[in-house]
Design a protein around this motif. Structure first.
Motif, PDB file in Angstrom:
ATOM      1  N   GLU A  97      93.522  -3.757  -0.599  1.00  0.00           N
ATOM      2  CA  GLU A  97      94.196  -3.144  -0.176  1.00  0.00           C
ATOM      3  C   GLU A  97      92.848  -2.525  -0.089  1.00  0.00           C
ATOM      4  O   GLU A  97      93.163  -1.051  -0.236  1.00  0.00           O
ATOM      5  CB  GLU A  97      95.161  -3.251   0.138  1.00  0.00           C
ATOM      6  CG  GLU A  97      96.205  -3.893  -0.114  1.00  0.00           C
ATOM      7  CD  GLU A  97      97.638  -3.499   0.321  1.00  0.00           C
ATOM      8  OE1 GLU A  97      98.129  -2.388   0.006  1.00  0.00           O
ATOM      9  OE2 GLU A  97      98.622  -4.044   0.326  1.00  0.00           O
ATOM     10  N   MET A  98      91.260  -2.491  -0.347  1.00  0.00           N
ATOM     11  CA  MET A  98      90.275  -1.130  -0.506  1.00  0.00           C
ATOM     12  C   MET A  98      89.967  -1.824   0.868  1.00  0.00           C
ATOM     13  O   MET A  98      89.253  -3.389   1.410  1.00  0.00           O
ATOM     14  CB  MET A  98      89.688  -1.380  -1.254  1.00  0.00           C
ATOM     15  CG  MET A  98      90.420  -1.193  -2.537  1.00  0.00           C
ATOM     16  SD  MET A  98      89.633  -1.324  -3.855  1.00  0.00           S
ATOM     17  CE  MET A  98      90.995  -0.858  -4.858  1.00  0.00           C
ATOM     18  N   LEU A  99      88.546  -1.105   1.908  1.00  0.00           N
ATOM     19  CA  LEU A  99      87.237  -0.996   2.441  1.00  0.00           C
ATOM     20  C   LEU A  99      86.551  -2.458   1.856  1.00  0.00           C
ATOM     21  O   LEU A  99      86.487  -1.992   0.812  1.00  0.00           O
ATOM     22  CB  LEU A  99      87.249  -0.163   3.189  1.00  0.00           C
ATOM     23  CG  LEU A  99      87.526   0.663   3.743  1.00  0.00           C
ATOM     24  CD1 LEU A  99      86.740   1.873   4.479  1.00  0.00           C
ATOM     25  CD2 LEU A  99      88.528   0.002   5.184  1.00  0.00           C
ATOM     26  N   GLN A 100      86.217  -3.034   2.121  1.00  0.00           N
ATOM     27  CA  GLN A 100      84.965  -3.741   1.652  1.00  0.00           C
ATOM     28  C   GLN A 100      83.373  -2.476   1.428  1.00  0.00           C
ATOM     29  O   GLN A 100      82.936  -3.175   0.600  1.00  0.00           O
ATOM     30  CB  GLN A 100      84.017  -4.887   2.888  1.00  0.00           C
ATOM     31  CG  GLN A 100      84.921  -6.208   2.871  1.00  0.00           C
ATOM     32  CD  GLN A 100      84.253  -7.268   3.130  1.00  0.00           C
ATOM     33  OE1 GLN A 100      83.142  -7.387   4.455  1.00  0.00           O
ATOM     34  NE2 GLN A 100      84.122  -8.647   3.533  1.00  0.00           N
ATOM     35  N   SER A 101      83.297  -1.620   1.965  1.00  0.00           N
ATOM     36  CA  SER A 101      82.472  -0.884   2.160  1.00  0.00           C
ATOM     37  C   SER A 101      82.543   0.117   0.311  1.00  0.00           C
ATOM     38  O   SER A 101      81.698  -0.135  -0.239  1.00  0.00           O
ATOM     39  CB  SER A 101      82.015  -0.110   2.771  1.00  0.00           C
ATOM     40  OG  SER A 101      83.191   0.578   3.472  1.00  0.00           O
ATOM     41  N   THR A 102      83.614  -0.140   0.501  1.00  0.00           N
ATOM     42  CA  THR A 102      84.698   0.619  -0.530  1.00  0.00           C
ATOM     43  C   THR A 102      84.462  -0.439  -2.415  1.00  0.00           C
ATOM     44  O   THR A 102      83.449   0.360  -3.434  1.00  0.00           O
ATOM     45  CB  THR A 102      85.703   1.200  -1.033  1.00  0.00           C
ATOM     46  OG1 THR A 102      85.895   2.578   0.034  1.00  0.00           O
ATOM     47  CG2 THR A 102      85.830   2.009  -1.655  1.00  0.00           C
ATOM     48  N   VAL A 103      84.472  -1.897  -2.301  1.00  0.00           N
ATOM     49  CA  VAL A 103      84.557  -2.790  -2.792  1.00  0.00           C
ATOM     50  C   VAL A 103      82.658  -2.470  -3.397  1.00  0.00           C
ATOM     51  O   VAL A 103      82.303  -2.610  -4.483  1.00  0.00           O
ATOM     52  CB  VAL A 103      85.296  -3.595  -2.432  1.00  0.00           C
ATOM     53  CG1 VAL A 103      84.749  -5.169  -3.765  1.00  0.00           C
ATOM     54  CG2 VAL A 103      86.659  -3.474  -2.161  1.00  0.00           C
TER      55      VAL A 103
END
Length: 101
Positions: A50-56
């Motif tokens: 449940e994270m943003l793709q940019s964060t990952v």
């Protein structure tokens, strides 16, 4: 006289400190733990955690630079997996330790 076998060279010290830095971040721990279960795409990691793709992607880049994860291209997706079983073993032991307290 200093016993050179008991000293750490600068490169080793740097790698060890960077590895602990990687393991000091909850997001990176979540990603590494998830990848310890099997390879995943950036999108799969983002959805499952449940994270943003940019964060990952940002965290994976950090982990890749330390050679803790590796990737391969599959079509337009990047598939990530663990790249250092020593560090994954340490992470598993720390998680086991934390769960028994």
């Amino acid at each position: 006289m200093v016993n050179l076998e008991n000293t750490l060279d600068e490169e080793t010290l740097f790698i060890v400190s960077q590895t602990f830095k990687a393991l000091s971040d909850p997001t990176r721990i979540k990603i590494l733990h998830l990848l310890s279960k099997g390879q995943k795409s950036v999108n799969e990691i983002a959805v499952q955690l449940e994270m943003l793709q940019s964060t990952v992607s940002h965290q994976l880049r950090f982990l890749k630079n330390l050679r803790l994860v590796k990737y391969r291209r599959e079509g337009t997706s990047m598939i990530y997996s663990c790249d250092d079983e020593h560090v994954m073993g340490v992470l598993k032991q720390i998680i086991d330790h934390a769960r028994h307290h």
